[in-house]
Design a protein around this motif. Structure first.
Motif, PDB file in Angstrom:
ATOM      1  N   LEU A   9     -10.007   6.677   1.707  1.00  0.00           N
ATOM      2  CA  LEU A   9      -9.616   5.852   2.990  1.00  0.00           C
ATOM      3  C   LEU A   9      -9.626   4.413   2.776  1.00  0.00           C
ATOM      4  CD1 LEU A   9     -10.964   7.887   6.015  1.00  0.00           C
ATOM      5  CD2 LEU A   9      -8.548   7.011   5.303  1.00  0.00           C
ATOM      6  N   ILE A  10     -11.213   4.386   1.830  1.00  0.00           N
ATOM      7  CA  ILE A  10     -11.340   3.022   0.895  1.00  0.00           C
ATOM      8  C   ILE A  10     -10.244   2.376   0.243  1.00  0.00           C
ATOM      9  CG2 ILE A  10     -13.063   1.785  -0.337  1.00  0.00           C
ATOM     10  CD1 ILE A  10     -15.338   3.605   0.881  1.00  0.00           C
ATOM     11  N   ARG A  11      -9.573   2.928  -0.311  1.00  0.00           N
ATOM     12  CA  ARG A  11      -9.325   1.614  -0.952  1.00  0.00           C
ATOM     13  C   ARG A  11      -6.821   2.150   0.253  1.00  0.00           C
ATOM     14  NH1 ARG A  11      -8.806   4.782  -5.787  1.00  0.00           N
ATOM     15  NH2 ARG A  11      -9.444   6.690  -4.756  1.00  0.00           N
ATOM     16  N   ALA A  14      -8.342  -0.897   1.598  1.00  0.00           N
ATOM     17  CA  ALA A  14      -8.621  -1.810   0.769  1.00  0.00           C
ATOM     18  C   ALA A  14      -7.927  -3.105   0.658  1.00  0.00           C
ATOM     19  CB  ALA A  14      -8.943  -1.432  -0.651  1.00  0.00           C
ATOM     20  N   ASP A  15      -6.158  -3.238   0.873  1.00  0.00           N
ATOM     21  CA  ASP A  15      -4.809  -3.726   1.102  1.00  0.00           C
ATOM     22  C   ASP A  15      -4.896  -4.712   2.338  1.00  0.00           C
ATOM     23  OD1 ASP A  15      -2.094  -4.536  -0.317  1.00  0.00           O
ATOM     24  OD2 ASP A  15      -1.651  -4.730   1.962  1.00  0.00           O
ATOM     25  N   HIS A  49       4.170  -0.706   4.499  1.00  0.00           N
ATOM     26  CA  HIS A  49       2.017  -0.041   4.380  1.00  0.00           C
ATOM     27  C   HIS A  49       1.845   0.657   5.531  1.00  0.00           C
ATOM     28  CE1 HIS A  49       0.589  -2.869   1.793  1.00  0.00           C
ATOM     29  NE2 HIS A  49       1.739  -3.600   2.187  1.00  0.00           N
ATOM     30  N   LEU A  50       2.784   0.814   6.816  1.00  0.00           N
ATOM     31  CA  LEU A  50       2.695   1.878   7.963  1.00  0.00           C
ATOM     32  C   LEU A  50       2.583   3.167   7.624  1.00  0.00           C
ATOM     33  CD1 LEU A  50       4.291  -0.356  10.492  1.00  0.00           C
ATOM     34  CD2 LEU A  50       2.542   0.432  10.691  1.00  0.00           C
ATOM     35  N   ARG A  51       3.531   3.126   6.162  1.00  0.00           N
ATOM     36  CA  ARG A  51       3.793   4.910   5.947  1.00  0.00           C
ATOM     37  C   ARG A  51       2.870   5.238   5.454  1.00  0.00           C
ATOM     38  NH1 ARG A  51       5.114   5.490   1.208  1.00  0.00           N
ATOM     39  NH2 ARG A  51       5.330   4.245   0.630  1.00  0.00           N
TER      40      ARG A  51
END
Length: 102
Positions: A9-11, A14-15, A49-51
């Motif tokens: 989740l952090i990865r 992070a974007d 990104h939503l995917r």
């Protein structure tokens, strides 16, 4: 008991653009068109990104006619926040613990 923080989740979060999307969805449920307007990102980039956010379980979709609305799953964010809070508490308790060098 200290659990590990969900690094997947952090990865994902992070974007910068994904974090911006999550921040916007924390305020209201939005469709792709709204997110394009708010972020200035191209529709194809935003959809990718939503995917990623959807596959990570961070957002849910809601079809509405020819549009798809996205909404944040607060339980996922709360779970991550709880993991960080637990990590911070462990660090506070361990502040004076120092392992001696051999």
């Amino acid at each position: 008991m200290l659990t590990s923080v969900d690094t997947d989740l952090i990865r994902v979060l992070a974007d910068p653009l994904r974090f911006q999307i999550v921040t916007l969805l924390a305020k209201e449920t939005l469709c792709t068109t709204h997110l394009v307007e708010e972020t200035g990102a191209k529709q194809t980039n935003l959809s990718n990104h939503l995917r990623v956010l959807r596959e990570a379980g961070i957002v849910d979709t809601e079809p509405c006619g020819r549009y798809t609305y996205y909404k944040l799953r607060p339980d996922v964010i709360a779970r991550l926040a709880d993991q960080f809070a637990e990590l911070a508490e462990s660090a506070r308790k361990a502040a004076d613990n120092k392992r001696a060098c051999p």
